[in-house]
Write an enzyme that holds these catalytic residues in place. Structure first.
Site, PDB file in Angstrom:
ATOM      1  N   ASP A 443      -7.195  28.737  29.359  1.00 25.84           N
ATOM      2  CA  ASP A 443      -6.625  27.590  29.598  1.00 25.84           C
ATOM      3  C   ASP A 443      -5.362  27.935  30.708  1.00 25.84           C
ATOM      4  OD1 ASP A 443      -5.954  24.779  29.792  1.00 25.84           O
ATOM      5  OD2 ASP A 443      -5.013  24.638  27.730  1.00 25.84           O
ATOM      6  N   GLU A 446      -5.291  27.737  36.627  1.00 22.62           N
ATOM      7  CA  GLU A 446      -5.724  27.421  37.943  1.00 22.62           C
ATOM      8  C   GLU A 446      -5.345  28.446  38.980  1.00 22.62           C
ATOM      9  OE1 GLU A 446      -6.858  24.684  35.314  1.00 22.62           O
ATOM     10  OE2 GLU A 446      -4.786  25.290  35.587  1.00 22.62           O
ATOM     11  N   ASP A 522      -8.296  17.868  30.655  1.00 25.61           N
ATOM     12  CA  ASP A 522      -7.263  16.788  30.054  1.00 25.61           C
ATOM     13  C   ASP A 522      -8.143  15.433  30.440  1.00 25.61           C
ATOM     14  OD1 ASP A 522      -6.195  18.638  28.697  1.00 25.61           O
ATOM     15  OD2 ASP A 522      -4.329  18.498  29.979  1.00 25.61           O
TER      16      ASP A 522
END
Length: 790
Positions: A443, A446, A522
């Site tokens: 997670d 990025e 999300d």
């Protein structure tokens, strides 16, 4: 100082007043200062185009064409893929390609063309280069699929990376797909799409772009053929698409256009032409076979941010067991860490985590751990100390550690573009395996660094190894998640070589399928979020990432019972079947939505368990052929324009068509059928395609149709593998592929090829054998013999 940013800073601090929010303000200003000092100023620029042809040097598979202000390298590979690179750009080094680029085709020769141009003629494609640098890709019959106009560069006068623009034209009837994970799609309408992996910082819906996974990969489907185009550069950029218009017989068609503008990096491109299946096969040969998930990862997985304790996890698992609901894995989010620090455990909430994992595994339930890249910047933190000793963390242009803000507070970030750092990080998973975890979800990679304003990521001037070449975050950003996935996957191969690693990552880039899959991130709770979920899975599959799925119910809110059930029913037919929710969102257990939803969810769960051998087969086929599990309806008939424009249904492999319910209150829906006979698997009713039919959609199910003649491997009542055969029409044949698999390990099972055919009024199901065909050695259940036809 920017006054608007100052106001934002004051609002952030004033509205919350928490220490973490103050850190995000400091981080935003620090990032701005670092970039101001570390990025080269962009001053005057001069524009450049290739100019006219000067000379030509033939070479393997093509050659080099020198223009007055640039040169173009063109080569056709033995697998039919076409490469070209401007300004001397070669296929490597590349983060997308696996191992090494393919051999050039010795039969493809560069030869003169009309009007002073040149061309390369190969078996499956012809590449025509004009004397001013336009590149045209044609079918062997001479039909133009794509025309790249001469590129344009803007070079800083004082030196540095050049911006560039490439404009392309495609057929008027063409449709665009791909570009990574896009919430609006899977068909990409007219608009601009950014190529910069981004954490939106909130739940997203169809109108939000970009998201976590962006790729400069387009799949273009037209009447003449399908082609995939990949611009192999990792820099920030935008793609502007405009679909064409046909002149309704007047001959005045308007071509579709794609305009790519990049902030830097090489201008190099791959193009693959053929059927969708062939295009994805060649793409997989270039970028690598998809990682094979263990069989349990193809079952149902339950997650939540905020389980909080072993007792809560046991309560949830017991809830599934007491209600006789299949469950294969439970995911632990950041709340199971000690103070949000990666590779730690909260001993208060999870004092006996290995024992919990052992107990759950005894019941057939695996534990999956979240893993974040950000490391708390504090001496005494074991990961920080070992990483500092390894010099593993990203630094700025002045040599100082780059600090950001993530869940543990002030944090530093490993440089995964360095092989030594990947090896160090991979060894850290030994702690996770020791705690009993069987899988890992990456997670915040990025990478995300919280900021009160500006981009929520690392400074663009942050320095990276880039495999020893050196560069900054402008080039490394989009491959950060890809390289983290590689570190985890390769580390697990070393630590547990007898097991298939299970890794899925929120961020990634072209080639990420080599190390696992992804999920939606999300996605917002709501019917638009449900539609976005399907778009993401289909779009990623067409970019070569076959394993993905959404957060069932959406990440952020409290879905209505109807929305939750329809999401659940859709996800039961997607590769990653996972419920998940935010700390502040409503529950996601099926029994929380009332007895009716519970019973219907049970049907979906039982059906997913029954279809597990089919999903295992699809996983093996994805690895071997590049074909995604979830395929658009036009997969086998891209020339069918009605199918090409259908976005609310999909093929699951070759055998099943799934038509999810995506709107509230729907008790029936239209389903577009490809050619052939299709059976409603719930009622046995037969429909003839091509065409559109109206199918009932009671709350108990969504429409799932089986192709006539299909052979579907399923789990029998005794747990063994049996074949569910859907009868072909009289006089017709059928068949299917089955890959039997024990569920884990590295054995390569043989593909079993079954054929179905009529002998008089008797339906035969036979296995193709090296000596011919033999009767099916597996139990067979035939369906569709007493159908009602419409």
């Amino acid at each position: 100082m920017d006054g608007r940013d100052l106001v934002r800073s004051m609002k952030v601090v004033g509205s919350v007043g928490a220490a973490q929010r103050l850190r995000t303000v400091r981080a935003a200003w620090r990032r701005r200062r670092v970039d101001a000092a570390g990025l080269p100023p962009r001053g005057a620029e001069r524009a450049r185009v290739p100019g006219p042809v000067q000379d030509v040097r033939p070479g393997p598979g093509g050659g080099v064409i020198r223009f007055s202000r640039s040169e173009l390298r063109v080569a056709v590979a033995v697998n039919g893929a076409v490469f070209w690179g401007w300004d001397g750009a070669a296929p490597e080094p590349s983060y997308a390609l696996v191992d090494r680029c393919p051999e050039p085709d010795p039969r493809a020769v560069l030869e003169p063309d009309k009007d002073g141009g040149w061309r390369v003629v190969a078996e499956r494609v012809t590449v025509v280069i004009s004397r001013h640098g336009a590149v045209e890709v044609q079918t062997p019959g001479g039909v133009t699929l794509r025309r790249e106009l001469p590129p344009r560069w803007w070079e800083p006068v004082g030196g540095g990376s050049a911006r560039w623009m490439q404009r392309s034209e495609v057929a008027a009837d063409a449709r665009f797909f791909g570009l990574g994970g896009r919430a609006s799609g899977p068909r990409l309408r007219d608009g601009t799409y950014r190529l910069w992996n981004t954490d939106p910082g909130r739940a997203f819906g169809p109108g939000d772009d970009p998201l976590y996974i962006t790729m400069p990969v387009q799949l273009v489907v037209a009447d003449a053929a399908t082609h995939l185009v990949f611009y192999d550069t990792t820099w920030d950029g935008v793609v502007t698409l405009r679909e064409g218009e046909e002149g309704a017989g007047s001959g005045h068609d308007r071509a579709g256009t794609s305009e790519l503008r990049m902030d830097g990096g090489p201008l190099r491109c791959w193009v693959i032409v053929g059927t969708p299946a062939r295009v994805l096969l060649v793409w997989a040969s270039l970028t690598g076979a998809a990682a094979l998930p263990p069989a349990w990862a193809l079952g149902h997985q339950h997650a939540r941010w905020g389980f909080g304790s072993e007792q809560e996890v046991r309560r949830i698992v017991s809830g599934y067991q007491e209600r006789d609901l299949p469950l294969d894995a439970v995911h632990l989010d950041i709340d199971h860490y000690d103070d949000h620090q990666v590779f730690t455990v909260d001993q208060e909430g999870f004092p006996k985590l290995p024992r919990l994992a052992e107990d759950l595994r005894g019941d057939g339930v695996r534990l999956v751990s979240i893993v974040d890249p950000a490391v708390k910047a504090a001496p005494g933190n074991a990961v920080y100390d070992s990483g500092s000793a390894e010099d593993a963390f990203v630094r700025d242009a002045s040599g100082r550690l780059v600090r950001g803000v993530v869940w543990p507070g002030e944090a530093v970030f490993p440089d995964f573009t360095h092989a030594r750092v990947r090896a160090w990080w991979g060894r850290l998973y030994e702690e996770r395996l020791g705690q009993g975890f069987s899988g890992f979800w990456h997670d915040m990679n990025e990478p995300t660094s919280f900021a009160a304003f500006g981009e929520s990521t690392l400074p663009r001037s942050a320095r990276h190894s880039l495999e020893g070449r050196g560069g900054d975050h402008r080039e490394a950003h989009n491959v950060y998640g890809l390289c983290m996935a590689r570190a985890g996957y390769e580390g697990l191969l070393e630590l547990a070589p007898e097991e298939r690693p299970f890794v899925f990552s929120r961020s990634g880039w072209a080639g990420m399928q080599r190390y696992g899959g992804t999920w939606s991130g999300d996605v917002a709770t709501g019917w638009p979020g449900l539609r976005a979920s399907l778009s993401l899975v289909m779009g990623l599959g067409l970019c070569g990432v076959p394993y993905s799925g959404p957060d069932v119910g959406g990440f952020d809110g409290s879905p209505s019972p109807e929305l939750y059930l329809r999401w659940f029913q859709l996800a039961a037919y997607l590769p990653l079947f996972r419920t998940h929710a935010s700390l502040r969102a409503g529950r996601r257990e099926p029994w929380e939505f009332g007895p009716e939803v519970l019973e219907h969810a049970r049907v979906a769960l039982v059906e997913r368990r029954r279809l597990l051998p089919y999903f295992v087969t699809l996983a093996h086929l994805a690895r071997r052929t590049g074909a995604p599990y979830v395929r658009p309806l036009w997969w086998s008939a891209p020339e069918d324009r009605a199918l090409r424009d259908c976005e609310d249904a999909f093929l699951l492999g070759d055998c099943l068509l799934v038509a999810p319910v995506l709107d509230p209150g729907a008790d029936r829906r239209a389903v577009q059928l490809p050619r052939g006979r299709w059976y409603d698997t719930a009622t046995g009713r037969a429909y003839e395609g091509p065409g559109q039919v109206l199918v009932e959609t009671p709350a108990s199910r969504i429409p799932v149709l089986a192709r006539s003649g299909a052979v579907v491997p399923v789990r029998g009542d005794d747990g063994g593998l049996e074949l569910e055969v859907w009868a072909p029409a009289q006089g017709r044949t059928g068949g299917g592929l089955v890959v039997p698999d024990a569920g884990d390990g590295w054995d390569e099972p043989e593909i079993e090829r079954y054929v179905t055919r009529w002998e008089g009024r008797k339906l035969l199901v036979e296995l193709e054998h090296e000596d011919g065909v033999i009767a099916s050695p597996r139990p067979v259940r035939v369906r569709g013999l007493d159908e009602r036809q419409t």
